[in-house]
Design a protein around this motif. Structure first.
Motif, mmCIF file in Angstrom:
data_model
loop_
_atom_site.group_PDB
_atom_site.id
_atom_site.type_symbol
_atom_site.label_atom_id
_atom_site.label_comp_id
_atom_site.label_asym_id
_atom_site.label_seq_id
_atom_site.Cartn_x
_atom_site.Cartn_y
_atom_site.Cartn_z
ATOM 1 N N TYR A 165 63.418 -37.219 -114.804
ATOM 2 C CA TYR A 165 62.908 -38.225 -115.732
ATOM 3 C C TYR A 165 64.005 -39.201 -116.164
ATOM 4 N N PHE A 166 65.254 -38.749 -116.100
ATOM 5 C CA PHE A 166 66.375 -39.526 -116.642
ATOM 6 C C PHE A 166 67.334 -40.038 -115.567
ATOM 7 N N TRP A 167 67.047 -39.753 -114.314
ATOM 8 C CA TRP A 167 67.995 -40.125 -113.267
ATOM 9 C C TRP A 167 67.969 -41.615 -112.996
ATOM 10 N N PRO A 168 69.141 -42.213 -112.837
ATOM 11 C CA PRO A 168 69.181 -43.644 -112.507
ATOM 12 C C PRO A 168 68.579 -43.892 -111.132
ATOM 13 N N GLY A 169 67.798 -44.914 -111.052
ATOM 14 C CA GLY A 169 67.147 -45.277 -109.779
ATOM 15 C C GLY A 169 65.646 -45.094 -109.826
ATOM 16 N N PRO A 170 65.106 -43.914 -109.497
ATOM 17 C CA PRO A 170 65.831 -42.731 -109.028
ATOM 18 C C PRO A 170 66.055 -42.675 -107.512
ATOM 19 N N THR A 171 65.584 -43.682 -106.763
ATOM 20 C CA THR A 171 65.776 -43.639 -105.307
ATOM 21 C C THR A 171 67.253 -43.493 -104.948
ATOM 22 N N GLU A 172 68.113 -44.222 -105.645
ATOM 23 C CA GLU A 172 69.537 -44.172 -105.345
ATOM 24 C C GLU A 172 70.101 -42.772 -105.595
ATOM 25 N N SER A 173 69.658 -42.132 -106.671
ATOM 26 C CA SER A 173 70.119 -40.772 -106.966
ATOM 27 C C SER A 173 69.590 -39.790 -105.932
ATOM 28 N N PHE A 174 68.335 -39.959 -105.531
ATOM 29 C CA PHE A 174 67.765 -39.091 -104.493
ATOM 30 C C PHE A 174 68.515 -39.277 -103.170
ATOM 31 N N ARG A 175 68.977 -40.493 -102.906
ATOM 32 C CA ARG A 175 69.742 -40.751 -101.691
ATOM 33 C C ARG A 175 71.063 -39.971 -101.712
ATOM 34 N N GLU A 176 71.653 -39.854 -102.883
ATOM 35 C CA GLU A 176 72.866 -39.057 -103.027
ATOM 36 C C GLU A 176 72.590 -37.580 -102.747
ATOM 37 N N VAL A 177 71.458 -37.090 -103.244
ATOM 38 C CA VAL A 177 71.083 -35.703 -102.976
ATOM 39 C C VAL A 177 70.895 -35.492 -101.483
ATOM 40 N N CYS A 178 70.217 -36.411 -100.845
ATOM 41 C CA CYS A 178 69.996 -36.329 -99.398
ATOM 42 C C CYS A 178 71.334 -36.306 -98.653
ATOM 43 N N PHE A 203 57.103 -39.870 -113.928
ATOM 44 C CA PHE A 203 56.574 -40.328 -112.645
ATOM 45 C C PHE A 203 55.447 -39.406 -112.173
ATOM 46 N N ASP A 204 54.498 -39.982 -111.441
ATOM 47 C CA ASP A 204 53.465 -39.150 -110.829
ATOM 48 C C ASP A 204 53.902 -38.738 -109.426
ATOM 49 N N LYS A 205 53.086 -37.921 -108.761
ATOM 50 C CA LYS A 205 53.489 -37.363 -107.467
ATOM 51 C C LYS A 205 53.638 -38.438 -106.390
ATOM 52 N N ALA A 206 52.814 -39.476 -106.456
ATOM 53 C CA ALA A 206 52.915 -40.545 -105.456
ATOM 54 C C ALA A 206 54.214 -41.321 -105.619
ATOM 55 N N GLN A 207 54.579 -41.620 -106.855
ATOM 56 C CA GLN A 207 55.822 -42.346 -107.103
ATOM 57 C C GLN A 207 57.030 -41.540 -106.635
ATOM 58 N N LEU A 208 57.074 -40.255 -107.002
ATOM 59 C CA LEU A 208 58.205 -39.413 -106.606
ATOM 60 C C LEU A 208 58.273 -39.267 -105.087
ATOM 61 N N SER A 209 57.118 -39.109 -104.458
ATOM 62 C CA SER A 209 57.097 -38.991 -102.996
ATOM 63 C C SER A 209 57.640 -40.250 -102.336
ATOM 64 N N ASN A 210 57.278 -41.409 -102.863
ATOM 65 C CA ASN A 210 57.771 -42.673 -102.307
ATOM 66 C C ASN A 210 59.271 -42.826 -102.514
ATOM 67 N N PHE A 211 59.761 -42.445 -103.682
ATOM 68 C CA PHE A 211 61.203 -42.497 -103.937
ATOM 69 C C PHE A 211 61.946 -41.618 -102.929
ATOM 70 N N LEU A 212 61.414 -40.435 -102.689
ATOM 71 C CA LEU A 212 62.060 -39.501 -101.771
ATOM 72 C C LEU A 212 62.050 -40.027 -100.334
ATOM 73 N N LYS A 213 60.939 -40.606 -99.916
ATOM 74 C CA LYS A 213 60.861 -41.188 -98.566
ATOM 75 C C LYS A 213 61.862 -42.321 -98.417
ATOM 76 N N ASP A 214 61.931 -43.165 -99.435
ATOM 77 C CA ASP A 214 62.869 -44.287 -99.395
ATOM 78 C C ASP A 214 64.321 -43.805 -99.382
ATOM 79 N N ALA A 215 64.557 -42.619 -99.939
ATOM 80 C CA ALA A 215 65.912 -42.070 -99.991
ATOM 81 C C ALA A 215 66.322 -41.397 -98.693
#
Length: 207
Positions: free
Chosen positions: A125-138, A173-185
């Motif tokens: 809920y608090f992560w910056p991005g969050p796509t950019e942060s998810f990219r770091e995790v990846c 975020f809802d599940k669709a938003q989080l899924s899209n962030f993760l795909k983009d990452a």
């Protein structure tokens, strides 16, 4: 800022006396949803785990217990959370199975392909991005590594909206938003378990 709002503002980055109270409360309040999320990991045997946004350290302890052959790195940008996590996991730290670091998910201090499993309980809920942060995790996950996200708020419960005015920086975020962030990452496979009755989400993303 009123005392209640000041207390709940520590959800984002626990600090001071109120922050210490908050992390202790997190360990109890989030136990149910965290254990539900961890049960989704029953089919894997990770050797290296990173627990991102480790809060009060309770989830790190559960992961170490569930995966006795694994080592775990816990990371949080709150000094209070780091110290509490060290206290809760001091035995495993002494046995060299656990290390606890202060750091930011936006710039993880690890090399590529370092971990089999990354977890994030009640924190994205608090992560910056969050796509950019998810990219770091990846980046820090090994090939076929797994990223587990567990949220107690699924973005569809209207009653959760009250927290948006109370907790600074909160994004639900809802599940669709989080899924899209993760795909983009850069994650290749995403599995979602949405408990619509309890409005909670468990998302598993594979690198």
């Amino acid at each position: 800022m009123g005392l209640i709002k000041k207390y709940f503002s520590n959800t984002r980055k626990p600090d001071g006396i109120l922050g210490k109270m908050m992390v202790s409360g997190m360990n109890k309040a989030h136990a149910g949803v965290s254990d539900w999320g961890i049960r989704h990991l029953s089919s894997i045997q990770p050797q290296t785990i990173i627990e991102l946004g480790c809060g009060g350290g309770r989830n790190a302890a559960q992961l170490l217990n569930n995966f006795p052959k694994a080592t775990l790195t816990a990371l949080d940008y709150s000094e209070v959370s780091v110290e509490k996590t060290k206290q809760v996991n001091r035995r495993e730290i002494q046995h060299k199975r656990c290390q606890v670091l202060q750091g930011d998910v936006a710039t993880l201090p690890f090399s590529e392909n370092s971990f089999d499993l990354a977890t994030a309980f009640e924190t994205v809920y608090f992560w910056p991005g969050p796509t950019e942060s998810f990219r770091e995790v990846c980046r820090v996950l090994k090939p076929n590594g797994l990223f587990l996200i567990v949220n107690e708020s699924d973005g569809t419960n209207r009653s959760d909206e009250k927290w948006l005015d109370v907790i600074e920086g909160l994004q639900i975020f809802d599940k669709a938003q989080l899924s899209n962030f993760l795909k983009d990452a850069g994650f290749s496979k995403i599995i979602v378990d949405h408990d619509e009755t309890k409005h909670r989400l468990c998302i598993m993303a594979m690198k």
